[in-house]
Motif scaffolding. Structure first.
Motif, PDB file in Angstrom:
ATOM      1  N   ARG A 275      -2.195   0.426  -3.782  1.00  0.00           N
ATOM      2  CA  ARG A 275      -3.252   1.410  -3.546  1.00  0.00           C
ATOM      3  C   ARG A 275      -2.887   2.794  -4.065  1.00  0.00           C
ATOM      4  O   ARG A 275      -3.740   3.649  -4.208  1.00  0.00           O
TER       5      ARG A 275
ATOM      6  N   PRO B 103      -7.239   1.188  -5.276  1.00  0.00           N
ATOM      7  CA  PRO B 103      -7.198   2.260  -4.279  1.00  0.00           C
ATOM      8  C   PRO B 103      -8.250   2.127  -3.189  1.00  0.00           C
ATOM      9  O   PRO B 103      -8.075   2.668  -2.094  1.00  0.00           O
TER      10      PRO B 103
ATOM     11  N   PRO C  12       0.791  -1.226   0.000  1.00  0.00           N
ATOM     12  CA  PRO C  12       0.000   0.000   0.000  1.00  0.00           C
ATOM     13  C   PRO C  12       0.828   1.284   0.000  1.00  0.00           C
ATOM     14  O   PRO C  12       0.267   2.373   0.018  1.00  0.00           O
TER      15      PRO C  12
END
Length: 406
Positions: free
Chosen positions: A78, A98, A48
């Motif tokens: 993300r 995301p 992420p």
């Protein structure tokens, strides 16, 4: 001053919004051109973070590429800037998700048996709520840093460790943790894959890899030698005519303390000046390649308490492990710093003597025992094969259990 600050803040917001829009457009064009990714994935890496931490993922490219030949692996990101960076360099399919809802939908469409994590980002917990896959912490290096025995390890189904040293370290530091159930020894698969790098001149010079870690974001993690050892040491190594320095700083150098970026810039200036004075020296500043080629290229390594120390340890070549100058740095004397003679800041200008002492006075049998303690069997190919076998076993088991639970 408040007005100026407000103007800068507003300007930053506008710039960030423009960058996000530009990055999203770039990704959309790529995704449209690539089309749907139809592969049925059996595993994923959840990453992420933004681009600044991509170095943590890069070292797993090759081992994961090999795993993908057995069980297809996707990289879930993300951050759109990270996605654009990875799409051009990562050998695995990169999927931009995301929102966690997209991840939930994707997991429902694939029989994912394992999700791998290369760091302890708090956002990992958004992924770890999913029950079917095994959640596996693989970290981004093996070291005696305090980070390597975090209580956060309890959150994962499994943690992959290099060998007995990590098993012992975690046992000493964690309370009420079932090591047998959660820890899996895999060695260091990165040492079994090839890494491309520059071709250094084949001459008489001794190649010294200097790979300092970053400054750390808390007192206990202040392991960097960039301000304590580098000035005196490099003033010597860059002027002997007998040595070639390969400077490989940690990618996060200066991220927490800007003064370390200034220290880094000073090292770069010294190396550039040394190359101008002696073009045959061919000293190297490397800030962007995938770490790995350095292990074969270097004759000696000077580094801090970090993953670099352990990777170089496995080569069996001379290693100078720096003693942290910061009093608050957490040093595990039951670990590598207690097994090797550490290189102190006050000896930095005497680095040639220290190098010769390590090269000539080392007990090769004892050194080999230390390597085995940290990595297990370092026979070429064993670590990579172990990583692949253990990963495949876990993936298959979780896929079977998930199917039976339906």
């Amino acid at each position: 001053m408040p007005l100026l600050r407000d103007i800068k803040t507003f300007s930053g917001i506008v710039t960030s919004a423009f960058d996000r829009r530009r990055n999203q457009s770039e990704w959309d064009r790529f995704a449209e051109q690539r089309g749907p990714v139809e592969e049925n994935f059996g595993a994923a890496i959840f990453f992420p973070d933004g681009p600044v931490n991509v170095y943590q993922l890069r070292q797993w490219y090759e081992p994961m590429r090999h795993l993908a030949e057995r069980r297809p692996v996707a990289v879930l990101v993300r951050n759109v800037s990270t996605a654009n960076l990875l799409k051009d360099e990562c050998p695995l399919p990169v999927l931009l998700q995301p929102q966690i809802g997209l991840t939930e939908q994707w997991l429902a469409e694939h029989s994912v048996g394992a999700v791998f994590y290369v760091n302890q980002n708090i956002v990992n917990f958004r992924m770890m709520r999913f029950r079917d896959p095994a959640h596996i912490f693989i970290s981004h290096g093996e070291s005696d840093k305090d980070y390597m025995a975090s209580n956060q390890l309890k959150a994962y189904d499994h943690t992959f460790i290099a060998g007995q040293a990590a098993y012992d370290r975690i046992g000493r530091r964690l309370v009420d943790f079932d090591r047998e159930a959660h820890l899996r020894r895999i060695g260091r698969p990165q040492v079994d894959v090839k890494h491309s790098g520059p071709a250094l001149p084949d001459d008489h010079r001794t190649v010294v890899l200097y790979a300092p870690t970053w400054e750390g974001d808390r007192p206990s993690m202040q392991y960097s030698s960039l301000g304590s050892h580098a000035p005196g040491m490099l003033d010597v190594l860059l002027t002997t005519g007998q040595h070639r320095v390969v400077y490989r700083p940690h990618p996060r150098t200066g991220a927490f303390d800007p003064s370390f970026r200034e220290l880094h810039d000073e090292v770069v200036r010294k190396i550039e000046a040394a190359n101008e004075a002696d073009p045959d020296a061919s000293h190297v500043v490397d800030t962007d390649s995938v770490f790995g080629w350095h292990l074969a290229a270097a004759d000696v390594c000077v580094c801090d308490i970090s993953a670099v120390a352990f990777d170089f340890l496995a080569t069996g070549k001379p290693l100078l492990l720096t003693e942290p100058a910061a009093a608050a740095a957490e040093v595990d004397r039951d670990g590598l710093p207690g097994l090797l003679r550490t290189f102190r800041a006050e000896d930095a200008s005497d680095v040639l003597t220290v190098i010769e002492a390590v090269r000539d006075g080392g007990d090769r049998e004892r050194y080999g025992q230390i390597v085995e303690h940290y990595f297990g069997d370092t026979t070429p190919g064993v670590s990579l094969r172990t990583f692949l076998d253990v990963s495949s076993e876990i993936i298959d088991r979780r896929q079977k259990l998930a199917t039976e639970a339906i």
